[in-house]
Design a protein around this motif. Structure first.
Motif, short mmCIF file in Angstrom:
data_model
loop_
_atom_site.label_atom_id
_atom_site.label_comp_id
_atom_site.label_asym_id
_atom_site.label_seq_id
_atom_site.Cartn_x
_atom_site.Cartn_y
_atom_site.Cartn_z
N LYS A 226 0.96 -1.27 0.07
CA LYS A 226 0.12 0.00 -0.03
C LYS A 226 0.81 1.21 0.14
CE LYS A 226 -4.66 -1.00 1.05
NZ LYS A 226 -5.87 -0.69 1.88
N LYS A 227 0.44 2.06 -0.89
CA LYS A 227 0.91 3.54 -0.91
C LYS A 227 -0.03 4.49 -0.78
CE LYS A 227 4.39 4.70 -3.96
NZ LYS A 227 5.19 4.41 -5.22
N ASP A 228 -0.14 5.60 -0.07
CA ASP A 228 -1.06 6.36 0.18
C ASP A 228 -1.26 7.22 -1.39
OD1 ASP A 228 -1.85 5.85 2.70
OD2 ASP A 228 -0.44 7.46 3.60
N LYS A 229 -2.53 7.38 -1.86
CA LYS A 229 -2.60 8.29 -3.22
C LYS A 229 -2.46 9.73 -2.65
CE LYS A 229 -5.68 4.98 -5.49
NZ LYS A 229 -7.14 4.52 -6.17
N PRO A 230 -1.65 10.40 -3.67
CA PRO A 230 -1.58 11.75 -3.29
C PRO A 230 -2.89 12.33 -3.74
CG PRO A 230 -0.27 10.93 -5.57
CD PRO A 230 -0.90 9.69 -4.82
N GLU A 231 -2.88 13.52 -3.15
CA GLU A 231 -4.17 14.27 -3.13
C GLU A 231 -3.78 15.39 -4.22
OE1 GLU A 231 -7.22 13.74 -1.61
OE2 GLU A 231 -6.37 11.87 -0.50
N LYS A 232 -4.80 15.65 -5.33
CA LYS A 232 -4.37 16.89 -6.19
C LYS A 232 -5.73 17.81 -6.17
CE LYS A 232 -0.87 14.60 -8.89
NZ LYS A 232 -0.50 14.17 -10.32
N TYR A 233 -5.53 18.84 -6.72
CA TYR A 233 -6.66 19.78 -6.60
C TYR A 233 -6.57 20.63 -7.98
CZ TYR A 233 -6.42 19.22 -1.63
OH TYR A 233 -6.33 18.53 -0.50
N THR A 234 -7.83 20.83 -8.50
CA THR A 234 -8.06 21.89 -9.90
C THR A 234 -9.36 22.36 -9.68
OG1 THR A 234 -7.90 21.69 -11.92
CG2 THR A 234 -9.11 20.02 -11.26
N ALA A 235 -9.74 23.50 -10.38
CA ALA A 235 -11.03 24.06 -10.60
C ALA A 235 -11.37 24.02 -12.11
CB ALA A 235 -10.85 25.46 -10.11
N LEU A 236 -12.72 23.73 -12.26
CA LEU A 236 -13.02 23.90 -13.54
C LEU A 236 -14.07 24.95 -13.93
CD1 LEU A 236 -13.80 19.98 -13.96
CD2 LEU A 236 -11.97 21.15 -14.96
N LEU A 237 -13.73 25.62 -14.88
CA LEU A 237 -14.31 26.82 -15.19
C LEU A 237 -15.74 26.43 -16.25
CD1 LEU A 237 -14.82 29.82 -15.59
CD2 LEU A 237 -13.27 29.73 -17.27
N MET A 238 -16.98 26.69 -15.79
CA MET A 238 -18.05 26.34 -16.66
C MET A 238 -18.66 27.69 -17.21
SD MET A 238 -19.75 23.77 -13.72
CE MET A 238 -21.34 23.37 -14.57
N LEU A 239 -18.24 27.89 -18.14
CA LEU A 239 -18.52 29.32 -19.02
C LEU A 239 -19.70 28.99 -19.39
CD1 LEU A 239 -17.04 32.05 -19.27
CD2 LEU A 239 -16.15 31.25 -21.18
N GLN A 240 -20.66 29.84 -19.25
CA GLN A 240 -22.02 29.59 -19.85
C GLN A 240 -22.69 30.66 -20.79
OE1 GLN A 240 -25.25 28.84 -16.99
NE2 GLN A 240 -26.65 29.58 -18.16
N GLN A 241 -23.15 30.55 -21.85
CA GLN A 241 -23.61 31.50 -22.84
C GLN A 241 -25.08 31.87 -22.06
OE1 GLN A 241 -22.23 32.86 -25.38
NE2 GLN A 241 -21.55 31.45 -26.73
N PRO A 242 -25.64 32.93 -22.80
CA PRO A 242 -27.11 33.15 -22.25
C PRO A 242 -28.18 32.07 -22.72
CG PRO A 242 -26.12 35.33 -23.00
CD PRO A 242 -25.10 34.24 -23.38
N ASP A 243 -27.65 31.37 -24.09
CA ASP A 243 -28.63 30.31 -24.53
C ASP A 243 -28.26 28.90 -23.52
OD1 ASP A 243 -26.26 29.35 -25.05
OD2 ASP A 243 -26.66 29.30 -27.43
N GLY A 244 -27.45 29.10 -22.65
CA GLY A 244 -27.43 27.78 -21.44
C GLY A 244 -26.20 27.21 -22.01
N SER A 245 -25.60 27.39 -23.37
CA SER A 245 -24.58 26.44 -23.70
C SER A 245 -23.16 26.71 -22.99
CB SER A 245 -24.20 26.59 -25.40
OG SER A 245 -24.09 28.05 -25.58
N LEU A 246 -22.35 25.61 -22.81
CA LEU A 246 -21.23 25.89 -21.98
C LEU A 246 -19.74 25.56 -22.74
CD1 LEU A 246 -23.18 23.86 -19.57
CD2 LEU A 246 -21.94 25.80 -18.37
N TYR A 247 -18.95 26.22 -22.46
CA TYR A 247 -17.59 25.99 -23.09
C TYR A 247 -16.76 24.75 -22.72
CZ TYR A 247 -13.27 27.15 -25.43
OH TYR A 247 -12.09 27.23 -26.15
N LEU A 248 -16.62 23.96 -23.86
CA LEU A 248 -15.69 22.75 -23.67
C LEU A 248 -14.41 22.87 -24.53
CD1 LEU A 248 -18.27 19.92 -23.68
CD2 LEU A 248 -17.32 21.02 -21.77
#
Length: 353
Positions: A226-248
């Motif tokens: 056993k090895k402890d799994k490292p912990e990583k962090y990120t933020a995901l930007l959910m960019l939304q248009q007025p029509d509800g579409s999101l940028y990918l």
């Protein structure tokens, strides 16, 4: 120690009476169907794979249709199965089979093993099940059966134990009933010789099983140190248009979620504001959603979703790798599992409002 011919006789007799014979990939057997099922079944349970396999066969009934498809469509059908390199390799392998072998899978374990995403065990399964070739396999189920039967010490991921198990698998594989024997060994591991609570009381190998005789067969195969799994962090930007579409954005082919579509990664809400200002030239408000953890085989990733709603429509699509995704009319794209989860949450939120 039970002799090879006795071992195979015992397990084949069990298979005739109790083996699984009605799984989708056991019907209309050919190298293509066996190959797809074997790749899907790597590190994934049968019950999970069945609907994916059926959808996949409906859309890509043969190696030619798969080879000529766009990678996005292949990964779209793979979404949710995980280990996405398998999907990319499947597509690349289909193209190689068409280009180099005119759509016919090569008839030897060595040649099959040279194709993208096919290792020695998968090649053995394809050869034995669909071509009637004598070829041992050593997938997770078979490793478990053999390490318990012979009480093999050591973690099977090591070269020494792996070599020992291949020698055993080779010696036990009979000179007949190749398809049935391969399926038998998989079934034994999947239905009786399970990881926890093995059904030793009804196992045909129990009288000769060294693991059973220890009183604790579940200690085999020995666990990975056993090895402890490292912990990583990120933020995901959910960019939304007025029509509800999101940028990918499409991620690079290598690395996590390779070739899949995901929200842009940023480091913090402040970085999200800078991202929007630099690329779109507008100011915006950032809404933080509850963070959650997504676990990979080698680390935990903590994800902080950040939603930014644009007041005006933006046509910007980045450097040719961007796409405005409308959850109400979803495009057929390969999506990372956490991204699919967030898109569903966003769509539900939109419906509620």
């Amino acid at each position: 120690m039970t002799q090879p011919f006795q071992f195979s006789d015992v397990v084949l007799a069990w298979y005739q009476q109790h083996g699984r014979k009605h799984l989708p990939w056991q019907q209309n057997i050919n190298p293509y169907r066996v190959w797809v099922s074997e790749i899907m079944l790597q590190q994934t349970q049968v019950a999970t794979v069945i609907p994916y396999f059926e959808r996949f066969m409906q859309r890509f009934p043969d190696v030619f249709s798969l080879a000529s498809a766009e990678q996005d469509e292949v990964l779209h059908l793979w979404t949710g199965l995980g280990y996405y390199a398998r999907g990319r390799n499947l597509h690349a392998c289909a193209q190689k089979v068409v280009e180099q072998y005119q759509g016919k899978f090569p008839q030897s374990v060595d040649q099959l093993s040279e194709l993208p995403g096919i290792g020695r065990s998968t090649a053995g399964a394809i050869a034995s099940i669909s071509m009637g070739i004598r070829a041992p396999i050593l997938d997770g189920n078979v490793k478990r059966v053999l390490t318990r039967f012979y009480a093999v010490e050591g973690w099977p991921g090591t070269t020494t134990v792996q070599k020992q198990l291949w020698q055993v698998a080779e010696a036990l594989t009979p000179d007949h009933s190749h398809r049935e024997y391969t399926q038998t060994m998989m079934d034994l591991g999947a239905t009786l010789c399970t990881r926890s609570k093995p059904a030793c009381g009804i196992c045909p190998l129990q009288p000769q099983c060294a693991g059973y005789k220890t009183g604790n067969p579940s200690q085999f195969p020995n666990s990975k140190p056993k090895k402890d799994k490292p912990e990583k962090y990120t933020a995901l930007l959910m960019l939304q248009q007025p029509d509800g579409s999101l940028y990918l954005e499409q991620r690079p082919q290598n690395g996590i979620w390779g070739g899949l579509w995901s929200f842009p990664e940023v480091e913090s809400p402040e970085a999200a504001l800078v991202w929007v200002k630099q690329r779109l030239g507008v100011d915006a408000k950032v809404e933080s959603w509850d963070s959650f953890r997504h676990t990979f085989s080698h680390y935990h990733l903590h994800i902080q979703p950040l939603r930014v709603c644009l007041a005006k429509a933006a046509n910007w699509v980045g450097e040719d790798n961007g796409h405005w995704y409308n959850p109400a009319q979803p495009s057929e794209l390969g999506l990372a599992a956490p991204v699919k989860k967030l898109l569903n949450q966003h769509h539900q939120l939109t419906l509620e409002h």
